[in-house]
Structures are given as C-alpha cells and as structure tokens.
Design an enzyme around this catalytic site. Structure first.
Site, PDB file in Angstrom:
ATOM      1  N   TYR A  92      35.639 132.698  46.220  1.00 30.51           N
ATOM      2  CA  TYR A  92      35.351 130.965  45.645  1.00 30.51           C
ATOM      3  C   TYR A  92      36.540 130.188  47.070  1.00 30.51           C
ATOM      4  O   TYR A  92      36.032 129.629  47.327  1.00 30.51           O
ATOM      5  CB  TYR A  92      35.739 130.743  44.784  1.00 30.51           C
ATOM      6  CG  TYR A  92      35.542 129.299  44.383  1.00 30.51           C
ATOM      7  CD1 TYR A  92      34.516 128.447  44.398  1.00 30.51           C
ATOM      8  CD2 TYR A  92      37.479 128.800  43.474  1.00 30.51           C
ATOM      9  CE1 TYR A  92      35.205 126.915  43.960  1.00 30.51           C
ATOM     10  CE2 TYR A  92      36.893 127.429  43.541  1.00 30.51           C
ATOM     11  CZ  TYR A  92      36.059 126.304  43.414  1.00 30.51           C
ATOM     12  OH  TYR A  92      36.550 125.380  43.097  1.00 30.51           O
ATOM     13  N   ARG A  99      34.518 124.631  53.343  1.00 29.95           N
ATOM     14  CA  ARG A  99      33.840 123.118  52.555  1.00 29.95           C
ATOM     15  C   ARG A  99      34.793 121.947  52.696  1.00 29.95           C
ATOM     16  O   ARG A  99      34.686 120.921  53.049  1.00 29.95           O
ATOM     17  CB  ARG A  99      33.559 123.520  51.111  1.00 29.95           C
ATOM     18  CG  ARG A  99      32.813 121.728  50.355  1.00 29.95           C
ATOM     19  CD  ARG A  99      31.990 122.023  48.637  1.00 29.95           C
ATOM     20  NE  ARG A  99      33.744 122.159  48.119  1.00 29.95           N
ATOM     21  CZ  ARG A  99      33.816 122.310  46.640  1.00 29.95           C
ATOM     22  NH1 ARG A  99      32.566 122.126  45.884  1.00 29.95           N
ATOM     23  NH2 ARG A  99      34.852 122.900  46.273  1.00 29.95           N
ATOM     24  N   TYR A 152      44.449 119.907  44.040  1.00 29.15           N
ATOM     25  CA  TYR A 152      45.438 120.603  43.511  1.00 29.15           C
ATOM     26  C   TYR A 152      46.893 121.580  43.997  1.00 29.15           C
ATOM     27  O   TYR A 152      46.281 121.439  45.505  1.00 29.15           O
ATOM     28  CB  TYR A 152      44.281 122.532  42.985  1.00 29.15           C
ATOM     29  CG  TYR A 152      43.086 122.223  41.883  1.00 29.15           C
ATOM     30  CD1 TYR A 152      43.163 121.246  41.195  1.00 29.15           C
ATOM     31  CD2 TYR A 152      42.587 123.055  41.519  1.00 29.15           C
ATOM     32  CE1 TYR A 152      42.360 121.501  40.034  1.00 29.15           C
ATOM     33  CE2 TYR A 152      41.098 122.556  40.703  1.00 29.15           C
ATOM     34  CZ  TYR A 152      41.522 121.709  39.648  1.00 29.15           C
ATOM     35  OH  TYR A 152      40.768 121.411  39.298  1.00 29.15           O
ATOM     36  N   ARG A 165      35.348 114.727  39.096  1.00 30.44           N
ATOM     37  CA  ARG A 165      35.331 115.082  38.529  1.00 30.44           C
ATOM     38  C   ARG A 165      33.868 114.254  37.414  1.00 30.44           C
ATOM     39  O   ARG A 165      33.368 114.970  36.976  1.00 30.44           O
ATOM     40  CB  ARG A 165      36.356 114.970  36.886  1.00 30.44           C
ATOM     41  CG  ARG A 165      37.687 114.902  37.179  1.00 30.44           C
ATOM     42  CD  ARG A 165      37.681 116.378  37.002  1.00 30.44           C
ATOM     43  NE  ARG A 165      39.164 117.660  38.179  1.00 30.44           N
ATOM     44  CZ  ARG A 165      38.821 118.332  38.096  1.00 30.44           C
ATOM     45  NH1 ARG A 165      38.058 119.356  37.740  1.00 30.44           N
ATOM     46  NH2 ARG A 165      40.066 118.911  38.443  1.00 30.44           N
ATOM     47  N   GLU A 279      32.127 126.893  31.772  1.00 24.83           N
ATOM     48  CA  GLU A 279      31.752 125.818  32.592  1.00 24.83           C
ATOM     49  C   GLU A 279      30.908 124.824  31.717  1.00 24.83           C
ATOM     50  O   GLU A 279      29.895 125.909  31.545  1.00 24.83           O
ATOM     51  CB  GLU A 279      31.745 126.147  33.992  1.00 24.83           C
ATOM     52  CG  GLU A 279      31.538 124.446  34.952  1.00 24.83           C
ATOM     53  CD  GLU A 279      32.200 125.033  36.233  1.00 24.83           C
ATOM     54  OE1 GLU A 279      33.168 125.650  36.603  1.00 24.83           O
ATOM     55  OE2 GLU A 279      31.593 124.514  37.307  1.00 24.83           O
TER      56      GLU A 279
HETATM   57  C1  3EB Z   1      37.779 123.305  38.319  1.00 27.00           C
HETATM   58  O1  3EB Z   1      37.659 122.219  37.457  1.00 27.00           O
HETATM   59  C2  3EB Z   1      36.618 123.894  37.883  1.00 27.00           C
HETATM   60  O2  3EB Z   1      34.245 123.563  43.473  1.00 27.00           O
HETATM   61  O3  3EB Z   1      32.537 122.595  43.268  1.00 27.00           O
HETATM   62  C3  3EB Z   1      34.537 122.701  38.391  1.00 27.00           C
HETATM   63  C4  3EB Z   1      33.043 121.918  39.355  1.00 27.00           C
HETATM   64  C5  3EB Z   1      35.029 123.448  39.540  1.00 27.00           C
HETATM   65  C6  3EB Z   1      33.203 121.987  40.387  1.00 27.00           C
HETATM   66  C7  3EB Z   1      33.495 122.935  43.054  1.00 27.00           C
HETATM   67  C8  3EB Z   1      34.357 123.702  40.683  1.00 27.00           C
HETATM   68  C9  3EB Z   1      33.931 122.854  41.729  1.00 27.00           C
HETATM   69  O4  3EB Z   1      38.222 123.454  39.053  1.00 27.00           O
HETATM   70  C10 3EB Z   1      36.148 124.679  38.773  1.00 27.00           C
END
Ligand code: 3EB
Length: 291
Positions: A92, A99, A152, A165, A279
């Site tokens: 990942y 990406r 992050y 989001r 999720e």
């Molecule tokens: C998160 O909130 C959970 O890498 O495209 C959620 C939605 C998550 C999209 C992405 C990853 C992705 O980090 C994981």
C-alpha cells in the site's frame, strides 16, 4: 471481493447518451461529453512505485486530452495490500508513493485530490477506476475529526495518501447548486491514528460517526458548502470487512445506522493498515438522481 455470506455484484454506470469508448496502454475509457470513466490495471510487480506513477500520470494526461479535467472520484484496488514488496515496504505504501508523484502532475496541489477508496482486493496487482467531468465542478471536503490524508505524518510511509474525505460534484448547468456528495472509503481513524484496535464493533461505530460528521451541515459549512445530511441519506454504500467472521457484527451496526432506502453491499477484503478491520464508502445523491 465476495466470500460466502457476502455480496457479489457487478456495478454499471449508465449515461443518457451513447458513450465513446477507447483504450490506451493499461487504460480503458468511456465518455459522453460531460462524464469520463477511466479504468486502469497494473500487473503484479516486485516494486510498484514507478509503474503506478507512470500509469496514473497517463490517466491524468488522458483526462486533460479528452477535455474532462475535473476528477471527482477514484477507486484504488491493491492486491496483497499490507504484504511487503520486494524491498520490504508495504505494498500500500509503495502504491501511495507512486500515486503521490503522479498527483504532482495533476492540478495545482492538494486542492485537486478527489474522494477515493483505497482497499485490498482478491485480485492480483493494482487496478483503479476514476470519474471525471467537463463542465461540472467538484468541491473537495475534509473531515474535522480526521487529519487530511495528504498531511499524514511520515510514520506511515514515504509519501502521504492523495485523496479528499469527500467530494461534492456541482453538475454542469446547476448554477453551482447541489449535486451528489461522494464519501471516500472511511476507516476507524481519528486524527491520523487507528482507534479501537481489535474491536470490530467499536471500529464500525467510529467509521459511522466519522461519516456522520463528514456529511453534516457544520462540516460541509467548514468547506464552504451548503446543506447537510444524515447517515440515512446515504445510497450505494459499500462495506469492506477484513475478517469473514466479523460480518454479523458489522452488518448489525450498519443496519441500525443507515435508512431503509440505503443499499448496502458487503465485501470481504483486507484494508490498508493491518489494524483496520472495516472501511465504508457511499454517496448522497443530488437532486438530479433518478435511480
Ligand atoms: C484512511 O483514512 C483509510 O489511499 O485512496 C481510505 C480512502 C483509505 C482512500 C486511498 C485510503 C484511501 O487513511 C484508508
């Protein structure tokens, strides 16, 4: 993504006019003058970063060339998502780095990152789909309970994930009025940290609370958007459950949270952190919804 007891389905996106279709390299596409759908596939590789960068850059170039510059939703399906690549990095995180490099070539930074899902798959390699539009305008939304993914900290991987989001699409000709609100894959994360490790019921509750906050009037207002929604307004919900045995607990929490008109599909796949058990994604339709 189906196991016994889970859902098996095919998703079909329809449009009012006959779409033009084509293929280029690893990409296939269809478009109708306002909307463009692209799918891409990358075979299993020892290290993904460079190829992910190239294929996502090719998709972003195609979006520009065909004249649908506004990407409003993406889905990313990552095989062996928490396994190691040939260099020992989580697949990942390997994907996320490539990406992120590709997104540097799209738009002018984080303001252009669309709602997305990043999830495991039973298939091999990495595949994705995206939706983009020509005259409509996407507005991207963050969640006041969560750190924007593109901020992050480095503890998770070399580059942060590239997604918003949620994204509200203001459709062409709607004078900036309401359109569908696309809710990204949402996990049991507060700030940037996983909460309720090992407790799938509590994780599901946090996911539902995160989505409820995300689509609420105050959270949308913080993004400069009108309106406000509740969980019962969601449609086309997809619930990704890591462990087959957790399905009854997750299903019960979702049953009481969503409305009678909410379609909910359950899938059995890995999530992108080894401590995330569930999720959930979905959308709130706009007034043009005719389903
Ligand atoms: C998160 O909130 C959970 O890498 O495209 C959620 C939605 C998550 C999209 C992405 C990853 C992705 O980090 C994981």
């Amino acid at each position: 993504m189906a196991s016994p007891g889970f859902d098996s389905f095919r998703e079909v996106w329809t449009t009012g006019t006959e779409p033009l279709t084509g293929a280029r390299g690893n990409l296939a596409f269809a478009h109708d003058g306002e909307y463009l759908f692209i799918s891409g596939a990358i075979p299993p590789l020892p290290v993904y970063r460079k190829t992910v960068r190239e294929v996502y850059e090719a998709a972003f170039a195609l979006v520009g060339e065909l004249g649908y510059p506004h990407i409003f939703r993406m889905w990313n399906f990552v095989g062996d998502i928490i396994g190691p690549n040939a260099e020992g990095l989580e697949i990942y995180q390997d994907f996320v780095a490539g990406r992120a490099e590709a997104f540097a070539s799209y738009g002018d930074g984080t303001g252009h990152m669309p709602a997305a899902t990043g999830i495991g798959t039973r298939g091999e390699g990495i595949s994705f789909t995206l939706l983009a539009c020509r005259e409509g305008r996407p507005r991207h939304v963050e969640n006041q309970r969560q750190t924007p993914a593109y901020h992050y900290p480095e503890q998770y991987g070399p580059k942060p994930p590239s997604f918003a989001r949620a994204t509200r699409l203001h459709p062409a000709g709607a004078d900036g009025g309401d359109g569908a609100l696309f809710v990204s894959g949402t996990a049991s994360i507060l700030g940037h940290e996983t909460v309720h490790r090992g407790d799938v019921g509590a994780q599901t509750d946090v996911v539902l609370e995160n989505i409820a906050e995300l689509i609420s009037g105050p959270n949308l207002a913080a993004a400069g958007l009108d309106g406000g929604h509740e969980l019962k307004d969601l449609r086309l919900v997809k619930v990704y459950v890591r462990h087959e045995a957790d399905l009854p607990v997750v299903r019960e929490r979702c049953r009481s949270a969503f409305g009678p008109d909410t379609e909910v599909m359950y899938m059995n796949v890995a999530v992108c952190r080894d401590d995330l058990l569930v999720e959930i994604e979905g959308l709130v339709p706009g007034p043009e919804w005719t389903r």
